[in-house]
Design a protein around this motif. Structure first.
Motif, PDB file in Angstrom:
ATOM      1  N   GLU A 197       0.308  -9.198  -0.742  1.00 59.46           N
ATOM      2  CA  GLU A 197      -0.173  -9.601  -2.119  1.00 59.46           C
ATOM      3  C   GLU A 197      -1.454  -9.400  -2.042  1.00 59.46           C
ATOM      4  O   GLU A 197      -2.000  -9.098  -3.270  1.00 59.46           O
ATOM      5  N   THR A 198      -2.549  -9.600  -0.964  1.00 55.55           N
ATOM      6  CA  THR A 198      -3.940  -9.517  -1.273  1.00 55.55           C
ATOM      7  C   THR A 198      -4.081  -7.882  -1.507  1.00 55.55           C
ATOM      8  O   THR A 198      -4.888  -7.660  -2.276  1.00 55.55           O
ATOM      9  N   PHE A 199      -3.527  -6.812  -0.715  1.00 55.59           N
ATOM     10  CA  PHE A 199      -3.703  -5.726  -0.989  1.00 55.59           C
ATOM     11  C   PHE A 199      -3.349  -5.063  -2.343  1.00 55.59           C
ATOM     12  O   PHE A 199      -4.170  -4.571  -3.091  1.00 55.59           O
ATOM     13  N   GLU A 200      -2.236  -5.560  -2.892  1.00 52.47           N
ATOM     14  CA  GLU A 200      -1.650  -5.241  -4.126  1.00 52.47           C
ATOM     15  C   GLU A 200      -2.534  -5.656  -5.172  1.00 52.47           C
ATOM     16  O   GLU A 200      -2.900  -5.205  -6.309  1.00 52.47           O
ATOM     17  N   PHE A 208      -4.997   0.206 -10.175  1.00 52.11           N
ATOM     18  CA  PHE A 208      -3.969   1.070  -9.398  1.00 52.11           C
ATOM     19  C   PHE A 208      -2.793   0.498  -9.278  1.00 52.11           C
ATOM     20  O   PHE A 208      -2.802  -0.816  -9.116  1.00 52.11           O
ATOM     21  N   LYS A 209      -1.688   0.932  -8.948  1.00 53.22           N
ATOM     22  CA  LYS A 209      -0.269   0.696  -8.450  1.00 53.22           C
ATOM     23  C   LYS A 209      -0.171   0.935  -6.739  1.00 53.22           C
ATOM     24  O   LYS A 209      -0.499   2.036  -6.649  1.00 53.22           O
ATOM     25  N   VAL A 210       0.693   0.526  -6.205  1.00 54.64           N
ATOM     26  CA  VAL A 210       0.807   0.554  -4.882  1.00 54.64           C
ATOM     27  C   VAL A 210       2.370   1.012  -4.797  1.00 54.64           C
ATOM     28  O   VAL A 210       3.418   0.516  -5.206  1.00 54.64           O
ATOM     29  N   PHE A 211       2.735   2.387  -3.990  1.00 53.11           N
ATOM     30  CA  PHE A 211       3.926   3.039  -3.852  1.00 53.11           C
ATOM     31  C   PHE A 211       4.003   3.135  -2.378  1.00 53.11           C
ATOM     32  O   PHE A 211       3.823   4.497  -1.919  1.00 53.11           O
ATOM     33  N   PRO A 212       4.462   2.231  -1.549  1.00 52.80           N
ATOM     34  CA  PRO A 212       4.545   2.363  -0.021  1.00 52.80           C
ATOM     35  C   PRO A 212       5.695   3.195   0.206  1.00 52.80           C
ATOM     36  O   PRO A 212       6.689   3.376  -0.397  1.00 52.80           O
ATOM     37  N   ILE A 213       5.797   4.110   1.295  1.00 55.14           N
ATOM     38  CA  ILE A 213       6.976   4.913   1.652  1.00 55.14           C
ATOM     39  C   ILE A 213       7.737   4.240   2.607  1.00 55.14           C
ATOM     40  O   ILE A 213       8.872   4.555   3.126  1.00 55.14           O
ATOM     41  N   TRP A 214       7.197   3.146   3.372  1.00 52.87           N
ATOM     42  CA  TRP A 214       7.858   2.349   4.489  1.00 52.87           C
ATOM     43  C   TRP A 214       7.329   0.743   4.002  1.00 52.87           C
ATOM     44  O   TRP A 214       6.347   0.316   3.923  1.00 52.87           O
ATOM     45  N   GLU A 215       8.202  -0.113   4.060  1.00 52.80           N
ATOM     46  CA  GLU A 215       8.160  -1.509   3.935  1.00 52.80           C
ATOM     47  C   GLU A 215       8.756  -2.197   5.176  1.00 52.80           C
ATOM     48  O   GLU A 215      10.004  -1.770   5.735  1.00 52.80           O
ATOM     49  N   SER A 216       8.324  -3.341   5.754  1.00 54.29           N
ATOM     50  CA  SER A 216       8.658  -3.864   6.881  1.00 54.29           C
ATOM     51  C   SER A 216       8.345  -5.559   6.903  1.00 54.29           C
ATOM     52  O   SER A 216       7.300  -5.729   6.411  1.00 54.29           O
ATOM     53  N   VAL A 252      -9.620   3.159   9.868  1.00 53.56           N
ATOM     54  CA  VAL A 252     -10.013   3.989   8.652  1.00 53.56           C
ATOM     55  C   VAL A 252     -10.920   3.095   7.875  1.00 53.56           C
ATOM     56  O   VAL A 252     -10.565   2.155   7.118  1.00 53.56           O
ATOM     57  N   LEU A 253     -12.270   3.522   7.656  1.00 56.31           N
ATOM     58  CA  LEU A 253     -12.973   2.589   6.794  1.00 56.31           C
ATOM     59  C   LEU A 253     -12.686   3.144   5.258  1.00 56.31           C
ATOM     60  O   LEU A 253     -12.559   4.195   5.055  1.00 56.31           O
ATOM     61  N   VAL A 254     -12.848   2.144   4.351  1.00 56.45           N
ATOM     62  CA  VAL A 254     -12.759   2.297   2.951  1.00 56.45           C
ATOM     63  C   VAL A 254     -13.949   1.805   2.273  1.00 56.45           C
ATOM     64  O   VAL A 254     -14.350   0.579   2.624  1.00 56.45           O
ATOM     65  N   ASP A 255     -14.323   2.556   1.341  1.00 56.15           N
ATOM     66  CA  ASP A 255     -15.561   2.215   0.366  1.00 56.15           C
ATOM     67  C   ASP A 255     -15.206   0.837  -0.184  1.00 56.15           C
ATOM     68  O   ASP A 255     -14.249   0.550  -0.693  1.00 56.15           O
ATOM     69  N   ASP A 256     -16.395   0.022   0.054  1.00 55.33           N
ATOM     70  CA  ASP A 256     -16.251  -1.334  -0.567  1.00 55.33           C
ATOM     71  C   ASP A 256     -14.934  -2.177  -0.369  1.00 55.33           C
ATOM     72  O   ASP A 256     -14.357  -2.910  -1.037  1.00 55.33           O
ATOM     73  N   TRP A 257     -14.722  -2.239   1.008  1.00 55.59           N
ATOM     74  CA  TRP A 257     -13.505  -2.819   1.454  1.00 55.59           C
ATOM     75  C   TRP A 257     -13.855  -4.176   2.148  1.00 55.59           C
ATOM     76  O   TRP A 257     -14.559  -4.299   3.110  1.00 55.59           O
ATOM     77  N   GLN A 258     -13.390  -5.048   1.561  1.00 52.47           N
ATOM     78  CA  GLN A 258     -13.671  -6.652   1.951  1.00 52.47           C
ATOM     79  C   GLN A 258     -12.592  -7.487   1.736  1.00 52.47           C
ATOM     80  O   GLN A 258     -12.943  -8.599   1.110  1.00 52.47           O
ATOM     81  N   LEU A 259     -11.517  -7.111   2.129  1.00 51.87           N
ATOM     82  CA  LEU A 259     -10.372  -8.068   1.945  1.00 51.87           C
ATOM     83  C   LEU A 259      -9.933  -9.091   3.132  1.00 51.87           C
ATOM     84  O   LEU A 259      -9.964  -8.701   4.415  1.00 51.87           O
ATOM     85  N   LYS A 260      -9.947 -10.328   2.816  1.00 52.40           N
ATOM     86  CA  LYS A 260      -9.348 -11.271   3.884  1.00 52.40           C
ATOM     87  C   LYS A 260      -8.383 -12.110   3.261  1.00 52.40           C
ATOM     88  O   LYS A 260      -8.131 -12.276   2.311  1.00 52.40           O
TER      89      LYS A 260
END
Length: 288
Positions: A197-200, A208-216, A252-260
């Motif tokens: 939920e936080t990532f989406e 953007f929309k998220v389309f994973p190839i694998w969910e678990s 992998v570093l992501v630009d402006d990535w600050q998710l908690k």
């Protein structure tokens, strides 16, 4: 209104049938019908809609069930413990996967050191299931990811953790933009999980929309899939820290990535707290 009427009402609500409720309570159907008639007359409203072969709760009945359920549970809990009042019942705990795999074991060891006679029962569930179990009184305390704003619960944030992107060691780029990340094969937790939920939410915020190839539902399954080179995953750093330090995964570093995400502990306000549960609650100071 009396307690027996409440028990009969709950059994009818559970079975959706007067006859079944009477049989389960070893009462005559006439006694059950009279008890409900008296209760509805006292309330001045109808609690059940009578159908051809069953009944169902009216909105007033649903509200009444919600009001009396905690009272009945407390009475039954005392009744169950009456023969063994000198023994402390186990603390029933529901926990999210992340906290159960990281800090909960240490917390329970600390609790056991202070209370050698105490015991606990732990079940690991997604937040929605943990909250439902707590609402129904089937667990005493719940550790969830995220926030819960419900007047029925007393809640406090006790920890937080950052999310990170991991890939197999030696694969792909070391740094990506958020848009580039979403173009990678993604291995993600299931919908409804706090991490997902936080990532989406972050993706939607940026259009953007998220389309994973694998969910678990299992973070360890995702870690194994990442190690095998199937793609990248978004996971709590505390879950993958050891794998990164051992060189089996890389961040992998992501630009402006600050998710908690936060870890919140909940108890139900209306539920009686044993001394053991109260002590357990006090062991966890709120995170400022």
């Amino acid at each position: 209104m009396n307690f027996k009427q409440c028990l009969i009402f709950r059994e009818i609500a559970k079975t959706n049938n007067f006859t079944k409720a009477a049989n389960n309570l070893y009462l005559t159907q006439s006694a059950v019908s009279h008890a409900m008639k008296d209760l509805e007359n006292e309330a001045g409203t109808q609690f059940f809609e009578r159908l051809h072969r069953s009944v169902r709760l009216t909105p007033a009945g649903e509200l009444f069930l919600k009001e009396i359920q905690p009272i009945i549970e407390e009475f039954e809990a005392v009744e169950a413990h009456l023969p063994n009042l000198e023994k402390q019942p186990p603390i029933k705990i529901a926990s999210c996967i992340t906290y159960a795999q990281t800090e909960l074991p240490q917390l329970l060891h600390k609790f056991s050191d202070k209370h050698p006679a105490g015991s606990f029962n732990v079940q690991v569930f997604p937040a929605s299931e943990s909250i439902a179990l707590l609402e129904k009184g089937e667990v005493d305390i719940a550790f969830i990811e995220g926030h819960v704003l419900q007047p029925a619960f007393e809640a406090k944030k006790i920890a937080d953790y950052r999310l990170c992107v991991v890939a197999a060691e030696g694969s792909g780029d070391e740094q990506l933009s958020f848009k580039e990340l979403l173009q990678q094969p993604l291995l993600l937790r299931e919908r409804g999980s706090a991490v997902r939920e936080t990532f989406e939410s972050a993706a939607v915020f940026q259009g953007f929309k998220v389309f994973p190839i694998w969910e678990s539902v299992d973070s360890q399954a995702l870690i194994s899939a990442v190690k095998s080179g199937f793609g990248l995953s978004v996971l709590p750093y505390r879950l993958v820290k050891e794998e990164i330090l051992k060189g089996k995964l890389k961040e992998v570093l992501v630009d402006d990535w600050q998710l908690k995400n936060d870890i919140t502990v909940l108890v139900r306000k209306s539920r009686y707290q044993s001394q053991m549960l109260s002590d357990f609650w006090q062991m966890m100071p709120p995170l400022s």
